[in-house]
Write an enzyme that holds these catalytic residues in place. Structure first.
Site, mmCIF file in Angstrom:
data_model
loop_
_atom_site.group_PDB
_atom_site.id
_atom_site.type_symbol
_atom_site.label_atom_id
_atom_site.label_comp_id
_atom_site.label_asym_id
_atom_site.label_seq_id
_atom_site.Cartn_x
_atom_site.Cartn_y
_atom_site.Cartn_z
ATOM 1 C CG PHE A 117 -1.756 -1.139 1.375
ATOM 2 C CD1 PHE A 117 -2.937 -1.000 0.276
ATOM 3 C CD2 PHE A 117 -1.523 -2.168 2.291
ATOM 4 C CE1 PHE A 117 -4.026 -2.164 0.505
ATOM 5 C CE2 PHE A 117 -2.291 -3.268 2.274
ATOM 6 C CZ PHE A 117 -3.678 -3.272 1.481
ATOM 7 C CB ALA A 127 -2.368 -5.150 -0.757
ATOM 8 C CG ASP A 139 0.046 2.989 5.850
ATOM 9 O OD1 ASP A 139 -0.885 3.065 6.447
ATOM 10 O OD2 ASP A 139 0.422 4.347 5.134
ATOM 11 C CB CYS A 181 -5.379 5.114 8.999
ATOM 12 S SG CYS A 181 -6.221 4.646 7.490
HETATM 13 N N1 SAH Z 1 1.816 4.130 2.807
HETATM 14 C C1 SAH Z 1 1.373 5.319 2.075
HETATM 15 C C2 SAH Z 1 -0.245 5.634 2.336
HETATM 16 C C3 SAH Z 1 -0.952 4.611 1.788
HETATM 17 S S1 SAH Z 1 -2.513 5.029 1.522
HETATM 18 C C4 SAH Z 1 2.173 6.510 2.728
HETATM 19 O O1 SAH Z 1 3.012 6.521 3.771
HETATM 20 O O2 SAH Z 1 1.981 7.678 2.235
HETATM 21 C C5 SAH Z 1 -3.286 3.558 0.819
HETATM 22 C C6 SAH Z 1 -2.653 3.013 -0.461
HETATM 23 O O3 SAH Z 1 -3.285 1.698 -0.716
HETATM 24 C C7 SAH Z 1 -3.304 3.869 -1.854
HETATM 25 O O4 SAH Z 1 -2.122 4.442 -2.654
HETATM 26 C C8 SAH Z 1 -4.134 2.997 -2.691
HETATM 27 O O5 SAH Z 1 -4.160 3.115 -3.996
HETATM 28 C C9 SAH Z 1 -3.745 1.670 -2.221
HETATM 29 N N2 SAH Z 1 -5.099 0.473 -2.196
HETATM 30 C C10 SAH Z 1 -5.905 0.595 -1.745
HETATM 31 N N3 SAH Z 1 -6.459 -0.627 -1.920
HETATM 32 C C11 SAH Z 1 -5.483 -1.498 -2.242
HETATM 33 C C12 SAH Z 1 -5.526 -2.917 -2.582
HETATM 34 N N4 SAH Z 1 -6.444 -3.487 -2.350
HETATM 35 N N5 SAH Z 1 -4.314 -3.464 -3.024
HETATM 36 C C13 SAH Z 1 -3.202 -2.666 -3.142
HETATM 37 N N6 SAH Z 1 -3.199 -1.142 -2.900
HETATM 38 C C14 SAH Z 1 -4.271 -0.639 -2.533
#
Ligand code: SAH
Length: 390
Positions: free
Chosen positions: A223, A272, A292, A332
């Site tokens: 993520f 993910a 995350d 979060c």
């Molecule tokens: N770790 C980052 C913030 C993550 S925000 C930081 O520190 O800035 C969450 C992210 O998860 C987003 O970019 C979104 O595109 C991604 N996301 C949401 N659902 C997802 C999934 N099922 N698999 C992979 N990525 C995903």
């Protein structure tokens, strides 16, 4: 002319006395005859309880901002409260050019968010009462920070519950599409107009630095969004893989890697859950993992499903840990409390059949204050685990 006064029920008064600023519609004994804005608050016996934001269209009709019945909520008041909030963040000035200056209730300024990205400010006016004071707020921000521009990211869904329009609006000066954030020497671009939240996830700053300092061997950022954990991991790791479902986010991550002279970031566009499962099936192992995810529980009703999701993600990540490997896992979701999250971690650890050592727990950083009597001011929790196997 006496100021309009909201009378609260005894239950509402009790809640205020317990240190929580919100009064719900059902605890309003008598509504003030006033448009959205600042009103006096009193109990049914006429005892003054201070001043509050009045939002007639919202379920949260009152948000108290001071117990002082003699206060005057004017430009000087705003100036003082914003200055104190800025002073609380003073230590961050030495390590970054981006931080949250106002975290709503956490700073005694309900329904207001102000984030600083270098010379620019991004605000969120999240209640009708705060919206009504827009001019005062902008004036005080100009006086205190002399920003090059102020952008309102008023596209947050909670605005609808206040009967307010959702839009993104330039309030002052000019604000660029991208701003370079320097976070303890790591540089990445924030996107104030279009990025998530107000342009970046400022709340994970300290966790990224902490994990970066521990990084070694093969590192994984799940993520990843714009790669912020990955960039810090690259400081100590030999290789870093960033995983996200969004190709656009990963493009940003790759550009951010180049900005820091990192040539080793491999980006994988994938779900993910699938990636973690497939990597385990391939027999891959990692020495450091950041996990995350976005808030899996968006409301109370989705908590049970979210807990299953968190457990599955954590279990899959634990299975990828090399002996002695570290997992930093975060949630979060406000609706997933600290005890609930620890339970999830424990259940995943049990199913992983690895002795997972609790190396530390983290909450919110200095610029996102969580007030202990206001659960809603807290949402972020993090757990650092070590695979004690081997
Ligand atoms: N770790 C980052 C913030 C993550 S925000 C930081 O520190 O800035 C969450 C992210 O998860 C987003 O970019 C979104 O595109 C991604 N996301 C949401 N659902 C997802 C999934 N099922 N698999 C992979 N990525 C995903």
């Amino acid at each position: 002319m006496p100021s309009p006064t909201a009378i609260v029920s005894s239950r509402g008064a009790k809640r205020l006395a317990a240190g929580h600023p919100w009064v719900f519609r059902s605890d309003l004994a008598s509504a003030p005859d006033a448009p959205p804005g600042v009103v006096r608050v009193a109990d049914a016996r006429g005892h003054a309880l201070g001043w509050a934001w009045w939002s007639p269209a919202s379920e949260i009709v009152l948000r108290r901002v001071t117990r002082d019945a003699n206060a005057t909520i004017d430009g000087a008041w705003w100036h003082g409260r914003l200055r104190r909030a800025a002073e609380r963040r003073a230590p961050l000035g030495a390590v970054t050019n981006a931080c949250r200056i106002v975290h709503g209730e956490g700073d005694g300024l309900p329904a207001l968010v102000v984030d600083r990205y270098d010379e620019w400010l991004v605000v969120q006016l999240l209640s009708a009462a705060v919206e009504a004071q827009r001019a005062l707020i902008i004036d005080a921000l100009r006086e205190l920070f002399a920003p090059a521009g102020i952008l309102a990211r008023n596209d947050a869904p909670v605005r609808a519950r206040e009967g307010l329009a959702r839009d993104v609006e330039l309030l002052d000066g000019a604000v660029p599409e991208a701003v370079e954030v320097n976070e303890h020497g790591v540089r990445y671009l924030a996107a104030p107009w279009t990025g998530q939240k107000t342009g970046a996830f400022l709340d994970q700053r300290e966790n990224r630095v902490m994990l970066g300092a521990l990084a070694r061997g093969r590192a994984l950022d799940v993520f990843s969004y714009h790669g912020s954990f990955a960039l810090h991991l690259a400081r100590g790791a030999a290789s870093v893989t960033a995983v996200d479902a969004s190709a656009q986010a990963l493009e940003r991550a790759q550009a951010n890697a180049a900005r820091n002279g990192i040539g080793t970031l491999s980006c994988v566009e994938a779900d993910a859950f699938d990636y973690l499962r497939d990597a385990a099936a391939r027999g891959e192992q990692f020495d450091v993992i950041a996990l995350d995810p976005p808030a899996l529980a968006k409301n109370r009703g989705s908590v049970a499903g979210a807990l299953r999701g968190y457990k599955e993600l954590n279990l899959r990540a634990m299975r990828l840990l090399a002996p002695g490997g570290l997992l930093f896992t975060a949630s979060c979701s406000y609706h997933v409390t600290k005890p609930m999250f620890l339970d999830v971690v424990r259940e995943a650890a049990a199913d992983s059949h690895r002795p997972m050592i609790l190396r530390g727990m983290t909450g919110q950083p200095l610029d996102h204050p969580e007030v202990v009597t206001i659960p809603e001011s807290g949402y972020l929790k993090g757990v650092l685990l070590e695979n004690g196997d081997g």
